[in-house]
Design a protein around this motif. Structure first.
Motif, PDB file in Angstrom:
ATOM      1  N   THR A 144      67.316 155.812  66.318  1.00 46.55           N
ATOM      2  CA  THR A 144      67.706 156.384  65.034  1.00 46.55           C
ATOM      3  C   THR A 144      66.573 156.206  64.039  1.00 46.55           C
ATOM      4  O   THR A 144      65.731 155.306  64.174  1.00 46.55           O
ATOM      5  CB  THR A 144      68.972 155.707  64.495  1.00 46.55           C
ATOM      6  N   THR A 145      66.559 157.041  62.988  1.00 46.48           N
ATOM      7  CA  THR A 145      65.519 156.915  61.971  1.00 46.48           C
ATOM      8  C   THR A 145      65.931 155.984  60.837  1.00 46.48           C
ATOM      9  O   THR A 145      65.143 155.748  59.916  1.00 46.48           O
ATOM     10  CB  THR A 145      65.141 158.281  61.391  1.00 46.48           C
ATOM     11  N   ALA A 146      67.158 155.470  60.876  1.00 43.96           N
ATOM     12  CA  ALA A 146      67.600 154.466  59.899  1.00 43.96           C
ATOM     13  C   ALA A 146      68.494 153.465  60.634  1.00 43.96           C
ATOM     14  O   ALA A 146      68.200 153.087  61.756  1.00 43.96           O
ATOM     15  CB  ALA A 146      68.302 155.135  58.718  1.00 43.96           C
ATOM     16  N   ASP A 147      69.590 153.033  60.024  1.00 42.90           N
ATOM     17  CA  ASP A 147      70.410 151.950  60.561  1.00 42.90           C
ATOM     18  C   ASP A 147      71.146 152.338  61.839  1.00 42.90           C
ATOM     19  O   ASP A 147      71.376 153.516  62.114  1.00 42.90           O
ATOM     20  CB  ASP A 147      71.459 151.523  59.535  1.00 42.90           C
ATOM     21  N   GLY A 148      71.533 151.286  62.582  1.00 44.42           N
ATOM     22  CA  GLY A 148      72.442 151.487  63.698  1.00 44.42           C
ATOM     23  C   GLY A 148      73.858 151.660  63.189  1.00 44.42           C
ATOM     24  O   GLY A 148      74.438 152.744  63.260  1.00 44.42           O
ATOM     25  N   ASP A 189      67.980 148.343  59.612  1.00 43.01           N
ATOM     26  CA  ASP A 189      68.793 147.288  60.210  1.00 43.01           C
ATOM     27  C   ASP A 189      69.556 147.801  61.430  1.00 43.01           C
ATOM     28  O   ASP A 189      70.151 148.886  61.399  1.00 43.01           O
ATOM     29  CB  ASP A 189      69.811 146.770  59.202  1.00 43.01           C
ATOM     30  N   GLY A 190      69.585 146.960  62.481  1.00 47.46           N
ATOM     31  CA  GLY A 190      70.421 147.317  63.619  1.00 47.46           C
ATOM     32  C   GLY A 190      71.879 147.350  63.221  1.00 47.46           C
ATOM     33  O   GLY A 190      72.582 148.349  63.410  1.00 47.46           O
ATOM     34  N   LEU A 191      72.384 146.250  62.649  1.00 49.67           N
ATOM     35  CA  LEU A 191      73.750 146.146  62.142  1.00 49.67           C
ATOM     36  C   LEU A 191      73.671 145.569  60.739  1.00 49.67           C
ATOM     37  O   LEU A 191      72.898 144.638  60.489  1.00 49.67           O
ATOM     38  CB  LEU A 191      74.598 145.240  63.034  1.00 49.67           C
ATOM     39  N   HIS A 244      79.231 139.639  70.005  1.00 47.51           N
ATOM     40  CA  HIS A 244      78.893 140.040  71.365  1.00 47.51           C
ATOM     41  C   HIS A 244      78.174 141.400  71.405  1.00 47.51           C
ATOM     42  O   HIS A 244      78.510 142.281  72.191  1.00 47.51           O
ATOM     43  CB  HIS A 244      80.154 140.086  72.232  1.00 47.51           C
ATOM     44  N   ASN A 245      77.177 141.559  70.554  1.00 44.30           N
ATOM     45  CA  ASN A 245      76.338 142.757  70.556  1.00 44.30           C
ATOM     46  C   ASN A 245      74.921 142.386  70.971  1.00 44.30           C
ATOM     47  O   ASN A 245      74.479 141.257  70.798  1.00 44.30           O
ATOM     48  CB  ASN A 245      76.307 143.400  69.167  1.00 44.30           C
ATOM     49  N   THR A 246      74.186 143.372  71.509  1.00 41.83           N
ATOM     50  CA  THR A 246      72.766 143.228  71.791  1.00 41.83           C
ATOM     51  C   THR A 246      72.009 144.180  70.874  1.00 41.83           C
ATOM     52  O   THR A 246      72.292 145.384  70.858  1.00 41.83           O
ATOM     53  CB  THR A 246      72.452 143.563  73.255  1.00 41.83           C
ATOM     54  N   VAL A 247      71.068 143.644  70.102  1.00 43.62           N
ATOM     55  CA  VAL A 247      70.281 144.454  69.172  1.00 43.62           C
ATOM     56  C   VAL A 247      68.809 144.222  69.476  1.00 43.62           C
ATOM     57  O   VAL A 247      68.284 143.122  69.252  1.00 43.62           O
ATOM     58  CB  VAL A 247      70.591 144.109  67.708  1.00 43.62           C
ATOM     59  N   ASP A 248      68.134 145.238  69.974  1.00 39.86           N
ATOM     60  CA  ASP A 248      66.731 145.150  70.380  1.00 39.86           C
ATOM     61  C   ASP A 248      65.837 145.994  69.468  1.00 39.86           C
ATOM     62  O   ASP A 248      66.179 147.127  69.117  1.00 39.86           O
ATOM     63  CB  ASP A 248      66.546 145.666  71.810  1.00 39.86           C
ATOM     64  N   SER A 249      64.715 145.440  69.102  1.00 41.20           N
ATOM     65  CA  SER A 249      63.578 146.168  68.520  1.00 41.20           C
ATOM     66  C   SER A 249      63.926 147.039  67.317  1.00 41.20           C
ATOM     67  O   SER A 249      63.597 148.226  67.290  1.00 41.20           O
ATOM     68  CB  SER A 249      62.917 147.041  69.598  1.00 41.20           C
ATOM     69  N   PRO A 250      64.582 146.487  66.276  1.00 46.98           N
ATOM     70  CA  PRO A 250      64.709 147.291  65.060  1.00 46.98           C
ATOM     71  C   PRO A 250      63.335 147.544  64.464  1.00 46.98           C
ATOM     72  O   PRO A 250      62.565 146.606  64.249  1.00 46.98           O
ATOM     73  CB  PRO A 250      65.585 146.421  64.144  1.00 46.98           C
ATOM     74  N   GLY A 251      63.000 148.800  64.199  1.00 46.61           N
ATOM     75  CA  GLY A 251      61.653 149.149  63.776  1.00 46.61           C
ATOM     76  C   GLY A 251      61.341 148.798  62.344  1.00 46.61           C
ATOM     77  O   GLY A 251      60.181 148.783  61.934  1.00 46.61           O
ATOM     78  N   LEU A 252      62.352 148.514  61.549  1.00 47.89           N
ATOM     79  CA  LEU A 252      62.178 148.131  60.151  1.00 47.89           C
ATOM     80  C   LEU A 252      63.376 147.268  59.784  1.00 47.89           C
ATOM     81  O   LEU A 252      64.502 147.563  60.181  1.00 47.89           O
ATOM     82  CB  LEU A 252      62.116 149.368  59.246  1.00 47.89           C
ATOM     83  N   ALA A 253      63.154 146.206  59.042  1.00 47.40           N
ATOM     84  CA  ALA A 253      64.222 145.310  58.592  1.00 47.40           C
ATOM     85  C   ALA A 253      64.715 144.432  59.734  1.00 47.40           C
ATOM     86  O   ALA A 253      63.919 143.982  60.560  1.00 47.40           O
ATOM     87  CB  ALA A 253      65.338 146.099  57.914  1.00 47.40           C
ATOM     88  N   ASN A 254      66.024 144.194  59.818  1.00 46.38           N
ATOM     89  CA  ASN A 254      66.549 143.091  60.602  1.00 46.38           C
ATOM     90  C   ASN A 254      67.406 143.554  61.770  1.00 46.38           C
ATOM     91  O   ASN A 254      67.985 144.633  61.747  1.00 46.38           O
ATOM     92  CB  ASN A 254      67.406 142.202  59.693  1.00 46.38           C
ATOM     93  N   ASN A 255      67.528 142.678  62.753  1.00 48.55           N
ATOM     94  CA  ASN A 255      68.503 142.941  63.802  1.00 48.55           C
ATOM     95  C   ASN A 255      69.903 142.980  63.199  1.00 48.55           C
ATOM     96  O   ASN A 255      70.698 143.878  63.498  1.00 48.55           O
ATOM     97  CB  ASN A 255      68.427 141.875  64.893  1.00 48.55           C
ATOM     98  N   ILE A 256      70.235 141.998  62.355  1.00 45.45           N
ATOM     99  CA  ILE A 256      71.488 141.986  61.609  1.00 45.45           C
ATOM    100  C   ILE A 256      71.175 141.606  60.170  1.00 45.45           C
ATOM    101  O   ILE A 256      70.497 140.598  59.922  1.00 45.45           O
ATOM    102  CB  ILE A 256      72.514 141.002  62.194  1.00 45.45           C
ATOM    103  N   GLY A 257      71.667 142.390  59.206  1.00 48.74           N
ATOM    104  CA  GLY A 257      71.464 142.100  57.796  1.00 48.74           C
ATOM    105  C   GLY A 257      72.785 141.959  57.072  1.00 48.74           C
ATOM    106  O   GLY A 257      73.713 142.744  57.294  1.00 48.74           O
TER     107      GLY A 257
END
Length: 869
Positions: free
Chosen positions: A363-367, A393-395, A411-424
């Motif tokens: 995605t070009t922005a958040d998950g 952010d991923g989430l 119980h989520n997997t968040v890989d390689s967010p291109g900007l910001a955080n895996n979880i914010g």
């Protein structure tokens, strides 16, 4: 010696250190209860092309690398395999039976932006099965946030090419047993200059789901929705959804492709497909839209895929989001979302919404963002979902105007967010829980978990629980601060954070920088690390316990804001810097029992940080044998807190290095600083290939930054194929990207600098209703030959005419008219772009636009003011 409460965490951590075959790590058989699973229970087995057992390659293994702008840094595991030229391959030996695969890959952009498409052959046990069609149409972003598709290389705090990866999936048609070898190989006709393969996700896809009893099959009368993808079915599909909702029936989309062109409104309806691999909605504005105030309710959507066509982030368009709006008492499950702007953007009020088993990629922005803008978002659950390569952010829990309350991310997997955080988490945090997530490989400007009082969010009230998560290689160097971001970090940017936050049972592995970081808006920047912040908000109420930290690159605690926390039973090993970074910020740590391995302290960022060069791979397309290609730029930045001496930059045979006219390299670089232009420089590189085909080389940048430093390198690849879409001629450089842009007036949030950020979605607008003329001035810093200016407005805007003239100045202060005042029409049919040719022989240090009218608004407006030599 480790405390008993840490034994299971350590056992799981040791297993994670080995190359993993699956996205969900297994746990060790040990005395006592088995550790709870972290991450999503994904349906696939994941193989890393560079590290997994059973993989083979004669290509180049990239990484490990943590430098923003490199292919390895954006890869899961920070490693990948590159294939260049016929005969190079990477193969995977299956450990489990599978009948489908999803490859996470990268190929070059075209020279003008917008991507290329190239085949790559897939083999099964040595027999060619198909040629996969790979594309970079949905990859490669440039310029400053929120980025664009216009190629540029420049300022470290804004012009770093990134977002290299995309995904392609394929069903084999039959089950491949364990032991089968699946190979990707460059064959004749596979004409991308290079291919990079990061991961292969193999799975056993079940047969298509049958129509639920009593549901409406949209492909049958009276709707007759086309499932071949040949025609736009938006109207017919919306009618079927509306009728089913009114009748209390469910909707079924059989296996097929459904092309839509606008969001589908949903309320009180169940919609299901034949499965994520079978039912695909695609086209433009691929979205399920919920109502707002009151929200949609009793929505159940499952077992289908949403494939958008979004290649750039356009925040003026809210209709390219997988799920958008308000949803209450609803369930969204088993959905594959790819190439959208956002996977799901939920706007409050909303309550009791569950996201379950989503797969969100590219995605070009958040998950997923739970944005309490128009009302609270309460009792939401995001669980068992896999997210990769989101460009924000991923989430995220964003309590913009109301609270995110009693929400759970688990119980989520968040890989390689291109900007910001895996979880914010931004504001609120009342009863929210973040637990048992696997978070990996942050790319830039963020960490694994972030808690902040930012983005005008409501104050945190707590409690917030962060427990039993595993963070692997999270956190990254921030080119705006010029130091690293922690794996878990706090930022009281807009107010004191006093809410109770309980952080317990987490495992932090191989963070390139700190494990925990506390930062506010008055923190240190660049090399000025020994000066404590003079002001800023504080953090308190945080308790950290039962934490395992292993192999952090700098510190266990990085304290750059005032405040106090309590820490107990926190064990660290392999700390490469000091236990605590502290320079008088007024931050205190109350240590409890069971702490080990982080007693030392320091008031200095690591001085041994080396040179940062980007882009990590520079590609020359349509190179002529014996003839020099147009130059491409490579940036060299000093990331150390001490000055660096540069030795001459060299390139291998077939490539030539020359001085860049705007930012030439000298004999050294200043210590890192986001505001010091002397901390970075640019070299220009061209290719003169000796023969047809692929020529590979290396740009070498030697420096003297102390013992243990190797020369920085950039990979060079030249191809005589003309696949770039424009004959291989590099586009002229937009000189305005490096200019200082000033405006006579500007509406709040729409400054003049928006007009040279490389993004057509942002724009300058003069103060509404102020008298004309209104001016926008670009100062290039030196007198340069100029040929034309190109002006743009956001592509989605309606037609309007602006009246303006172009003025020039040799010194930046005295201006004369170059092009007299005239009417210029911005038409969406021509991308709202206007080109103005300057008089022959024009040279200027600064150009000024003087606007005296706008038929579309009571102010001057421009999204980009581009200048070309």
């Amino acid at each position: 010696m480790f405390l008993p409460s840490l034994r299971t965490a350590l056992a799981a951590a040791l297993l994670l250190a080995a190359p993993a075959l699956a996205a969900v790590p297994t746990t060790a058989a040990a005395a006592g209860p088995a550790p709870a699973r972290v991450g999503a229970a994904v349906p696939f087995t994941e193989y890393n092309a560079a590290t997994s057992p059973g993989t083979r390659t004669n290509g180049t293994v990239l990484g490990p690398d943590f430098h923003y702008g490199s292919l390895a840094a954006e890869a899961t595991g920070r490693q990948a395999v590159q294939l260049t030229g016929p005969g190079q391959y990477v193969s995977f030996r299956l450990t489990r039976a599978a009948n489908a695969v999803d490859f996470h890959y990268a190929i070059p952009d075209s020279l003008h932006g917008g991507g290329i498409t190239a085949p790559l052959h897939l083999y099964v046990n040595g027999t060619a099965r198909t040629a996969l069609s790979l594309t970079s149409e949905f990859s490669w972003l440039y310029g400053t946030y929120p980025f664009s598709n216009n190629p540029s290389v420049g300022k470290p705090d804004g012009q770093v090419p990134h977002d290299f990866y995309n995904d392609v999936r394929y069903r084999f048609g039959s089950t491949l047993p364990a032991g089968t070898v699946v190979k990707l190989q460059v064959d004749p006709g596979d004409n991308a200059p290079w291919y990079v393969v990061n991961t292969a996700d193999f799975e056993q896809v079940a047969a298509p789901l049958q129509q639920p009893a009593g549901s409406v099959d949209v492909t049958r009368a009276p709707y007759g929705v086309d499932s071949t993808g040949a025609s736009d079915v938006t109207t017919a599909l919306q009618t079927a959804i509306n009728d089913a909702s009114a009748a209390g029936r469910a909707v079924y989309l059989p296996a097929g492709t459904y092309t839509v062109s606008r969001p589908l409104d949903v309320d009180h309806v169940a919609i299901s497909g034949a499965g994520e691999w079978y039912t695909v909605l695609t086209g433009k504005n691929v979205e399920f839209n919920g109502k707002q105030n009151p929200p949609s309710s009793q929505v159940d959507i499952s077992d289908l895929a949403l494939f958008g066509n979004v290649g750039v982030r356009d925040d003026s368009n809210t209709q390219d989001t997988g799920f958008n709006g308000g949803f209450s008492d609803s369930v969204i499950s088993r959905i594959w979302v790819q190439n959208e702007k956002v996977g799901a953007w939920v706007v409050g009020p909303s309550s009791h919404l569950t996201f379950d088993s989503l797969r969100i990629q590219d995605t070009t922005a958040d998950g997923v963002n739970l944005n309490a803008a128009n009302g609270p978002v309460t009792h939401a659950v995001i669980r068992n979902s896999f997210l990769r390569n989101t460009q924000d952010d991923g989430l995220a829990l964003w309590s913009e105007n109301y609270g995110d309350t009693d929400d759970t991310i688990t119980h989520n997997t968040v890989d390689s967010p291109g900007l910001a955080n895996n979880i914010g988490v931004y504001g609120s945090g009342a009863g929210d829980v973040i637990s048992h997530n696997l978070l990996q490989d942050t790319v830039t400007r963020g960490g694994g978990i972030h808690v902040g009082q930012r983005f005008d969010s409501v104050p945190m009230s707590g409690p917030l629980s962060i427990s039993d998560n595993t963070l692997v290689r999270t956190g990254q160097w921030d080119p705006g601060w010029d130091y690293g971001v922690g794996a878990i970090w706090f930022d009281p940017q807009q107010g004191d954070m006093t809410a109770p936050v309980d952080i317990t049972g987490n495992t932090i592995l191989d963070s390139p920088y700190s494990a925990f970081m506390f930062q506010n808006s008055h923190a240190y920047t660049g090399a000025a690390v020994s000066t404590p912040p003079g002001a800023g908000f504080a953090v308190s109420g945080v308790r950290i316990s039962d934490t395992l930290v292993r192999n952090v690159g700098t510190f266990v605690f990085q304290d750059q804001a005032p405040g106090s926390i309590a820490v107990s039973r926190t064990v660290a090993t392999g700390v490469r810097g000091a236990g605590v970074f502290s320079c008088g910020a007024g931050f205190s740590i109350a240590r409890g029992p069971g702490d080990f391995g982080w007693s030392s302290s320091s008031c200095a960022m690591p001085a041994r940080s080396g040179l940062w060069t980007y882009p990590g791979v520079t590609t020359f397309e349509n190179a002529g044998v014996g003839a020099a290609t147009p130059v491409q730029k490579v940036v060299i930045m000093n990331t150390a807190t001490s000055a660096a001496t540069l030795d001459p930059v060299t390139a291998s045979a077939g490539f030539t290095v020359s001085a860049d006219p705007l930012h030439p390299c000298g004999s050294g670089l200043d210590a890192t600083s986001p505001t010091d232009a002397a901390a970075w420089c640019v070299v220009d590189v061209s290719a003169t290939v000796p023969a047809a085909g692929i020529t590979r080389g290396t740009l070498t940048v030697p420096s003297s930054l102390g013992r243990g430093h190797r020369a920085a390198t950039v990979q060079l690849v030249a191809s005589t194929d003309s696949i770039g879409g424009n004959g291989g001629v590099a586009p002229p450089s937009n000189l305005a990207l490096d200019a200082t842009m000033t405006a006579s007036s500007a509406l709040t949030y729409f400054p003049g600098s928006n007009a040279n950020d490389g993004n057509d979605g942002s724009y300058w607008e003069s103060q509404d209703g102020d008298a004309y003329p209104q001016t926008l001035t670009a100062d290039l810093g030196s007198d340069q030959p100029l040929s034309k200016v190109v002006l743009t407005l956001p592509a989605g805007w309606g037609t309007r005419t602006e009246t303006l003239s172009v003025l020039g100045s040799a010194d930046g202060s005295t201006f004369s008219t170059l092009v007299p005042s005239a009417d210029y029409t911005f038409d969406p049919a021509t991308d709202n772009t206007v080109t103005i040719t300057l008089p022959a022989g024009t040279g200027a240090q600064a150009l000024r636009l003087s606007v005296t009218g706008n038929t579309g608004w009571v102010a001057a407006q421009l999204s980009e003011f581009e200048i070309f030599g």
